[in-house]
Design a protein around this motif. Structure first.
Motif, PDB file in Angstrom:
ATOM      1  N   PRO A 108       4.045  -2.448  -8.597  1.00  0.00           N
ATOM      2  CA  PRO A 108       2.605  -2.550  -8.335  1.00  0.00           C
ATOM      3  C   PRO A 108       2.096  -3.995  -8.473  1.00  0.00           C
ATOM      4  CG  PRO A 108       3.041  -1.402 -10.406  1.00  0.00           C
ATOM      5  CD  PRO A 108       4.344  -1.495  -9.677  1.00  0.00           C
TER       6      PRO A 108
ATOM      7  N   CYS B  24       0.404  -5.406  -5.335  1.00  0.00           N
ATOM      8  CA  CYS B  24      -1.010  -5.718  -5.544  1.00  0.00           C
ATOM      9  C   CYS B  24      -1.289  -7.184  -5.190  1.00  0.00           C
ATOM     10  CB  CYS B  24      -1.367  -5.442  -7.001  1.00  0.00           C
ATOM     11  SG  CYS B  24      -3.095  -5.179  -7.282  1.00  0.00           S
TER      12      CYS B  24
ATOM     13  N   LYS C 132       0.296  -8.979  -3.060  1.00  0.00           N
ATOM     14  CA  LYS C 132       0.330  -9.080  -1.601  1.00  0.00           C
ATOM     15  C   LYS C 132      -0.947  -8.514  -0.992  1.00  0.00           C
ATOM     16  CE  LYS C 132       4.023  -6.931  -0.523  1.00  0.00           C
ATOM     17  NZ  LYS C 132       4.791  -6.243   0.515  1.00  0.00           N
TER      18      LYS C 132
ATOM     19  N   ARG D 160      -3.603 -10.501   1.263  1.00  0.00           N
ATOM     20  CA  ARG D 160      -3.825  -9.963   2.611  1.00  0.00           C
ATOM     21  C   ARG D 160      -5.327  -9.743   2.854  1.00  0.00           C
ATOM     22  NH1 ARG D 160       0.356  -6.419   2.645  1.00  0.00           N
ATOM     23  NH2 ARG D 160      -0.892  -4.750   1.786  1.00  0.00           N
ATOM     24  N   HIS D 161      -6.022  -9.285   1.806  1.00  0.00           N
ATOM     25  CA  HIS D 161      -7.455  -9.049   1.972  1.00  0.00           C
ATOM     26  C   HIS D 161      -8.274 -10.342   1.895  1.00  0.00           C
ATOM     27  CE1 HIS D 161      -6.292  -4.843   1.509  1.00  0.00           C
ATOM     28  NE2 HIS D 161      -7.421  -4.565   2.098  1.00  0.00           N
TER      29      HIS D 161
ATOM     30  N   ALA E 265     -11.600  -2.946  -7.117  1.00  0.00           N
ATOM     31  CA  ALA E 265     -12.255  -1.732  -7.589  1.00  0.00           C
ATOM     32  C   ALA E 265     -12.563  -1.747  -9.080  1.00  0.00           C
ATOM     33  CB  ALA E 265     -11.368  -0.535  -7.265  1.00  0.00           C
ATOM     34  N   LEU E 266     -12.340  -2.857  -9.769  1.00  0.00           N
ATOM     35  CA  LEU E 266     -12.425  -2.843 -11.232  1.00  0.00           C
ATOM     36  C   LEU E 266     -13.804  -3.220 -11.758  1.00  0.00           C
ATOM     37  CD1 LEU E 266      -9.055  -4.532 -12.211  1.00  0.00           C
ATOM     38  CD2 LEU E 266      -9.512  -2.143 -11.655  1.00  0.00           C
TER      39      LEU E 266
ATOM     40  N   TYR F 253       4.824  -1.028   1.302  1.00  0.00           N
ATOM     41  CA  TYR F 253       3.767  -1.867   1.898  1.00  0.00           C
ATOM     42  C   TYR F 253       4.380  -3.026   2.686  1.00  0.00           C
ATOM     43  CZ  TYR F 253       0.656   0.517  -1.433  1.00  0.00           C
ATOM     44  OH  TYR F 253      -0.037   1.442  -2.165  1.00  0.00           O
TER      45      TYR F 253
ATOM     46  N   LEU G 133      -4.206  -0.295 -14.197  1.00  0.00           N
ATOM     47  CA  LEU G 133      -5.153  -1.211 -13.547  1.00  0.00           C
ATOM     48  C   LEU G 133      -4.649  -1.641 -12.174  1.00  0.00           C
ATOM     49  CD1 LEU G 133      -6.104  -3.380 -16.662  1.00  0.00           C
ATOM     50  CD2 LEU G 133      -7.632  -1.832 -15.405  1.00  0.00           C
ATOM     51  N   LEU G 134      -3.361  -1.939 -12.088  1.00  0.00           N
ATOM     52  CA  LEU G 134      -2.797  -2.383 -10.814  1.00  0.00           C
ATOM     53  C   LEU G 134      -2.888  -1.278  -9.763  1.00  0.00           C
ATOM     54  CD1 LEU G 134       0.348  -4.307 -12.118  1.00  0.00           C
ATOM     55  CD2 LEU G 134      -1.710  -5.319 -11.093  1.00  0.00           C
ATOM     56  N   TYR G 135      -2.570  -0.048 -10.168  1.00  0.00           N
ATOM     57  CA  TYR G 135      -2.639   1.046  -9.195  1.00  0.00           C
ATOM     58  C   TYR G 135      -4.077   1.379  -8.836  1.00  0.00           C
ATOM     59  CZ  TYR G 135       2.251   2.111  -8.445  1.00  0.00           C
ATOM     60  OH  TYR G 135       3.561   2.042  -8.034  1.00  0.00           O
ATOM     61  N   LYS G 136      -5.006   1.099  -9.733  1.00  0.00           N
ATOM     62  CA  LYS G 136      -6.411   1.305  -9.401  1.00  0.00           C
ATOM     63  C   LYS G 136      -6.813   0.378  -8.245  1.00  0.00           C
ATOM     64  CE  LYS G 136      -9.204   2.673 -12.708  1.00  0.00           C
ATOM     65  NZ  LYS G 136     -10.120   2.750 -13.872  1.00  0.00           N
ATOM     66  N   ILE G 137      -6.373  -0.859  -8.333  1.00  0.00           N
ATOM     67  CA  ILE G 137      -6.663  -1.819  -7.262  1.00  0.00           C
ATOM     68  C   ILE G 137      -5.953  -1.414  -5.974  1.00  0.00           C
ATOM     69  CG2 ILE G 137      -6.394  -4.217  -6.497  1.00  0.00           C
ATOM     70  CD1 ILE G 137      -6.605  -5.079  -9.384  1.00  0.00           C
ATOM     71  N   LEU G 138      -4.654  -1.124  -6.101  1.00  0.00           N
ATOM     72  CA  LEU G 138      -3.851  -0.751  -4.929  1.00  0.00           C
ATOM     73  C   LEU G 138      -4.434   0.471  -4.224  1.00  0.00           C
ATOM     74  CD1 LEU G 138      -0.043  -1.038  -5.732  1.00  0.00           C
ATOM     75  CD2 LEU G 138      -1.302  -2.130  -3.868  1.00  0.00           C
TER      76      LEU G 138
ATOM     77  N   HIS H 178      -7.446   1.589  -4.289  1.00  0.00           N
ATOM     78  CA  HIS H 178      -8.722   1.267  -3.649  1.00  0.00           C
ATOM     79  C   HIS H 178      -8.509   0.552  -2.319  1.00  0.00           C
ATOM     80  CE1 HIS H 178     -12.668  -0.969  -3.291  1.00  0.00           C
ATOM     81  NE2 HIS H 178     -13.022   0.284  -3.286  1.00  0.00           N
ATOM     82  N   PHE H 179      -7.565  -0.365  -2.290  1.00  0.00           N
ATOM     83  CA  PHE H 179      -7.232  -1.043  -1.036  1.00  0.00           C
ATOM     84  C   PHE H 179      -6.745  -0.034  -0.001  1.00  0.00           C
ATOM     85  CE2 PHE H 179      -6.487  -5.316  -3.251  1.00  0.00           C
ATOM     86  CZ  PHE H 179      -7.621  -5.877  -2.709  1.00  0.00           C
TER      87      PHE H 179
ATOM     88  N   ILE I 185      -9.751   1.623   1.448  1.00  0.00           N
ATOM     89  CA  ILE I 185     -10.436   0.712   2.370  1.00  0.00           C
ATOM     90  C   ILE I 185      -9.682   0.647   3.697  1.00  0.00           C
ATOM     91  CG2 ILE I 185     -10.997  -1.699   2.841  1.00  0.00           C
ATOM     92  CD1 ILE I 185     -11.440  -2.087  -0.145  1.00  0.00           C
ATOM     93  N   ASP I 186      -8.356   0.485   3.606  1.00  0.00           N
ATOM     94  CA  ASP I 186      -7.544   0.278   4.800  1.00  0.00           C
ATOM     95  C   ASP I 186      -7.452   1.536   5.654  1.00  0.00           C
ATOM     96  OD1 ASP I 186      -7.180  -2.257   3.852  1.00  0.00           O
ATOM     97  OD2 ASP I 186      -5.170  -1.905   3.068  1.00  0.00           O
TER      98      ASP I 186
END
Lengths: 148, 148
Positions: free
Chosen positions: A16, A20, A22, A26-27, A122-123, B64, B134-139, B141-142, B145-146
């Motif tokens: 992750p 993450c 990447k 990318r975003h 998202a944090l 990914y 935390l990392l998976y929360k961001i991932l 969410h992306f 979005i995507d």
DNA sequence: TTAAAATAAATTGCATACAATTTAATTGTA
DNA sequence: TACAATTAAATTGTATGCAATTTATTTTAA
């Protein structure tokens, strides 16, 4: 429960982290495209905005990048007119990179970028703070290991 | 306190994420060199160990990564003898990647890698768990979005 | 003082990443 | 059923990353 569980993707912390990082760069791309900068060029400009002047080595220490990555990248930023390179007077081995007026102006145009990007993540403030602390804990420990 | 503070490297969350991900893969290198695998090849093998068989598209969704990265990488893993490629019977557009016996044997040799790597990371169990979340929360969410 | 060791950039080579395009095959639909 | 739209891989082109080597310069130490 198998002895192979430790090799499952879902049990990795590295994955992750890798994915993450990447996803974040990318975003950033659509935001940075507007300024014709890549993510790496963007963080290099951050160093230059703060330092005004720095050697390739110093930039590399800030960004954890070596001359193999930085030399071509700095040449591109120079060709875009944001920085200038010249040999150091003190030490002719070193190259001093200096920010230009165009580079300083770019800073004004880019102040909105971090906010635009923040909307993607998202944090909460607090979670972002925790993440920041944890990441630097890892980074600092690697620095210690590597210093040996 | 300046309006430029948001552009300081130390105020970024993206930067320690980017730097940390690189540091981790860099520290994997000596462990993986022993098996003649890169980090990306290693996580691709993780997918294959779990799935035994998967299309390039499926591997890409797990990691990914797109075909531009995976096609040459899969060719390398094939030339090392760990996987095999063949056209799908159902859909001749697709390529099915299958793990070989040598690929399965590799798994046994590599079970020690995660433990060896764990020693490099400075976090407690609990901190590692927080970071993971935390990392998976961001991932995730992306991903949302995507998907739009 | 001068030759060896160390250092800073640049260069070379390999392996990602990823956008964009191309090719081949499949689906959906008029 | 033709045929446009979609899809899966592969290909192409650009930009990193980083190890290893090279070049030029500076330090160190005998």
């Amino acid at each position: 429960m198998s002895k192979y569980d430790c090799l499952k993707l879902e049990n990795q912390l590295c994955f992750p982290l890798y994915a993450c990082a990447k996803a974040v760069t990318r975003h950033y791309k659509p935001l940075l495209d507007e300024f014709d900068l890549t993510y790496t060029q963007y963080i290099t400009m951050m160093v230059m905005w703060e330092k005004k002047s720095a050697s390739v080595k110093e930039i590399g220490e800030c960004l954890y990048l070596d001359s193999g990555t930085l030399t071509p990248l700095i040449n591109k930023l120079e060709s875009k007119g944001y920085i200038e390179k010249h040999r150091s007077d003190d030490d002719a081995r070193g190259v001093v990179v200096t920010i230009t007026e165009a580079g300083k102006k770019l800073r004004d145009k880019m102040v909105k970028v971090p906010n635009d990007m923040g909307g993607c993540v998202a944090l909460s403030e607090e979670e972002a703070g925790e993440l920041y602390t944890l990441l630097y804990k890892i980074l600092n420990h690697f620095d210690e290991i590597d210093a040996l």
